[in-house]
Motif scaffolding. Structure first.
Motif, PDB file in Angstrom:
ATOM      1  N   LYS A  38     -24.306  36.750 -99.947  1.00 41.14           N
ATOM      2  CA  LYS A  38     -25.080  36.279 -98.640  1.00 41.14           C
ATOM      3  C   LYS A  38     -24.229  36.888 -97.463  1.00 41.14           C
ATOM      4  N   PRO A  39     -24.239  38.106 -96.936  1.00 44.67           N
ATOM      5  CA  PRO A  39     -23.628  38.474 -95.808  1.00 44.67           C
ATOM      6  C   PRO A  39     -23.401  37.564 -94.740  1.00 44.67           C
ATOM      7  N   ALA A  40     -24.668  37.207 -94.560  1.00 40.53           N
ATOM      8  CA  ALA A  40     -25.012  36.405 -93.092  1.00 40.53           C
ATOM      9  C   ALA A  40     -24.117  34.998 -93.340  1.00 40.53           C
ATOM     10  N   GLU A  41     -24.118  34.419 -94.391  1.00 42.90           N
ATOM     11  CA  GLU A  41     -23.416  33.212 -94.627  1.00 42.90           C
ATOM     12  C   GLU A  41     -22.060  33.420 -94.800  1.00 42.90           C
ATOM     13  N   ALA A  42     -21.719  34.568 -95.295  1.00 43.31           N
ATOM     14  CA  ALA A  42     -20.126  34.979 -95.652  1.00 43.31           C
ATOM     15  C   ALA A  42     -19.598  35.213 -94.387  1.00 43.31           C
ATOM     16  N   LEU A  43     -20.363  35.735 -93.355  1.00 44.15           N
ATOM     17  CA  LEU A  43     -19.701  36.014 -92.026  1.00 44.15           C
ATOM     18  C   LEU A  43     -19.428  34.487 -91.272  1.00 44.15           C
ATOM     19  N   VAL A  44     -20.419  33.719 -91.254  1.00 43.58           N
ATOM     20  CA  VAL A  44     -19.928  32.406 -90.592  1.00 43.58           C
ATOM     21  C   VAL A  44     -18.715  31.805 -91.319  1.00 43.58           C
ATOM     22  N   GLN A  45     -18.582  31.964 -92.517  1.00 40.54           N
ATOM     23  CA  GLN A  45     -17.343  31.444 -93.232  1.00 40.54           C
ATOM     24  C   GLN A  45     -16.211  32.287 -92.656  1.00 40.54           C
ATOM     25  N   LEU A  46     -16.281  33.566 -92.729  1.00 38.38           N
ATOM     26  CA  LEU A  46     -15.130  34.298 -92.444  1.00 38.38           C
ATOM     27  C   LEU A  46     -14.844  34.209 -90.971  1.00 38.38           C
ATOM     28  N   LYS A  47     -15.807  34.143 -89.854  1.00 38.37           N
ATOM     29  CA  LYS A  47     -15.273  33.688 -88.514  1.00 38.37           C
ATOM     30  C   LYS A  47     -14.825  32.403 -88.243  1.00 38.37           C
ATOM     31  N   ARG A  48     -15.101  31.286 -89.238  1.00 46.04           N
ATOM     32  CA  ARG A  48     -14.564  29.918 -89.391  1.00 46.04           C
ATOM     33  C   ARG A  48     -13.321  30.064 -89.610  1.00 46.04           C
ATOM     34  N   SER A  49     -12.825  31.044 -90.609  1.00 38.30           N
ATOM     35  CA  SER A  49     -11.429  31.056 -91.126  1.00 38.30           C
ATOM     36  C   SER A  49     -10.735  31.635 -89.986  1.00 38.30           C
ATOM     37  N   LEU A  50     -11.153  32.712 -89.479  1.00 37.19           N
ATOM     38  CA  LEU A  50     -10.170  33.089 -88.363  1.00 37.19           C
ATOM     39  C   LEU A  50     -10.076  32.370 -87.169  1.00 37.19           C
ATOM     40  N   ARG A  51     -11.155  31.444 -87.003  1.00 38.62           N
ATOM     41  CA  ARG A  51     -10.927  30.766 -85.798  1.00 38.62           C
ATOM     42  C   ARG A  51      -9.859  29.598 -86.271  1.00 38.62           C
ATOM     43  N   ASP A  52      -9.698  29.169 -87.384  1.00 33.99           N
ATOM     44  CA  ASP A  52      -8.781  28.337 -87.843  1.00 33.99           C
ATOM     45  C   ASP A  52      -7.543  28.876 -87.682  1.00 33.99           C
ATOM     46  N   LEU A  53      -7.345  30.239 -87.648  1.00 35.45           N
ATOM     47  CA  LEU A  53      -5.875  30.765 -87.426  1.00 35.45           C
ATOM     48  C   LEU A  53      -5.202  30.251 -85.778  1.00 35.45           C
ATOM     49  N   ARG A  54      -5.986  29.686 -84.956  1.00 38.19           N
ATOM     50  CA  ARG A  54      -5.567  29.367 -83.652  1.00 38.19           C
ATOM     51  C   ARG A  54      -5.201  30.443 -82.505  1.00 38.19           C
ATOM     52  N   LEU A  55      -4.608  31.651 -83.201  1.00 42.85           N
ATOM     53  CA  LEU A  55      -4.169  32.579 -82.071  1.00 42.85           C
ATOM     54  C   LEU A  55      -5.330  33.374 -81.637  1.00 42.85           C
ATOM     55  N   GLY A  58     -19.612  43.985 -88.568  1.00 42.62           N
ATOM     56  CA  GLY A  58     -20.987  44.373 -88.541  1.00 42.62           C
ATOM     57  C   GLY A  58     -21.697  43.696 -89.852  1.00 42.62           C
ATOM     58  N   VAL A  59     -22.727  43.686 -89.788  1.00 45.36           N
ATOM     59  CA  VAL A  59     -23.388  43.117 -91.116  1.00 45.36           C
ATOM     60  C   VAL A  59     -24.917  43.547 -91.331  1.00 45.36           C
ATOM     61  N   ASP A  60     -25.083  43.880 -92.406  1.00 46.03           N
ATOM     62  CA  ASP A  60     -26.465  44.209 -93.053  1.00 46.03           C
ATOM     63  C   ASP A  60     -26.922  43.420 -94.099  1.00 46.03           C
ATOM     64  N   GLU A  61     -27.609  43.922 -94.901  1.00 45.47           N
ATOM     65  CA  GLU A  61     -28.465  42.988 -95.974  1.00 45.47           C
ATOM     66  C   GLU A  61     -27.632  42.808 -97.272  1.00 45.47           C
ATOM     67  N   SER A  62     -26.507  43.887 -97.453  1.00 41.22           N
ATOM     68  CA  SER A  62     -25.877  43.843 -98.538  1.00 41.22           C
ATOM     69  C   SER A  62     -24.204  43.654 -98.501  1.00 41.22           C
ATOM     70  N   ALA A  63     -23.905  43.633 -97.182  1.00 40.50           N
ATOM     71  CA  ALA A  63     -22.268  43.816 -97.112  1.00 40.50           C
ATOM     72  C   ALA A  63     -22.077  43.443 -95.397  1.00 40.50           C
ATOM     73  N   ILE A  64     -20.628  43.096 -95.200  1.00 40.24           N
ATOM     74  CA  ILE A  64     -19.981  42.924 -93.919  1.00 40.24           C
ATOM     75  C   ILE A  64     -19.143  44.096 -93.527  1.00 40.24           C
ATOM     76  N   THR A  65     -19.323  44.713 -92.753  1.00 42.82           N
ATOM     77  CA  THR A  65     -18.495  45.789 -92.222  1.00 42.82           C
ATOM     78  C   THR A  65     -17.436  45.128 -91.323  1.00 42.82           C
ATOM     79  N   VAL A  66     -15.997  45.390 -91.589  1.00 38.21           N
ATOM     80  CA  VAL A  66     -15.049  45.075 -90.596  1.00 38.21           C
ATOM     81  C   VAL A  66     -14.222  45.931 -89.989  1.00 38.21           C
ATOM     82  N   ARG A  67     -14.019  45.976 -89.033  1.00 42.81           N
ATOM     83  CA  ARG A  67     -13.171  47.099 -88.199  1.00 42.81           C
ATOM     84  C   ARG A  67     -11.748  46.212 -87.856  1.00 42.81           C
ATOM     85  N   LEU A  68     -10.601  46.279 -88.475  1.00 44.44           N
ATOM     86  CA  LEU A  68      -9.288  45.727 -88.415  1.00 44.44           C
ATOM     87  C   LEU A  68      -8.268  46.653 -87.743  1.00 44.44           C
TER      88      LEU A  68
END
Length: 97
Positions: free
Chosen positions: A11-28, A47-57
């Protein structure tokens, strides 16, 4: 019976919330809109759609960075992405010294 051990659907929308939380925890990193910044420099975008999260790093923290594009389609991909951000963050902060 074959699907007994199948992972739950991604579930990309739920996974994006988890991903953002993990990155916020890095504190920097500072969350700004649809991405994160390091010392005012954009280093991660989502970026998010119904099947995946697209990340530009960003390859390097810079005003106009070169970007790597990742497509996250599973929980394992999300964990790999967080690990990759941690490695790059360590490299970026080491370069600043």
């Amino acid at each position: 019976m074959d699907d007994l051990f199948a992972p739950p659907p991604f579930k990309p929308a739920e996974a994006l919330v988890q991903l953002k939380r993990s990155l916020r925890d890095l504190r920097l990193l500072a969350e700004r809109g649809d991405g994160f910044e390091l010392n005012g420099l954009r280093v991660v975008e989502f970026g998010v759609d119904e099947s995946a999260i697209t990340v530009r790093l960003a390859r390097r923290a810079a005003r106009t960075p070169d970007w790597d594009r990742l497509v996250l389609k599973s929980g394992a991909d999300v964990r790999k992405c967080v690990d990759d951000v941690k490695r790059r963050l360590a490299r970026w902060t080491e370069e600043d010294r």
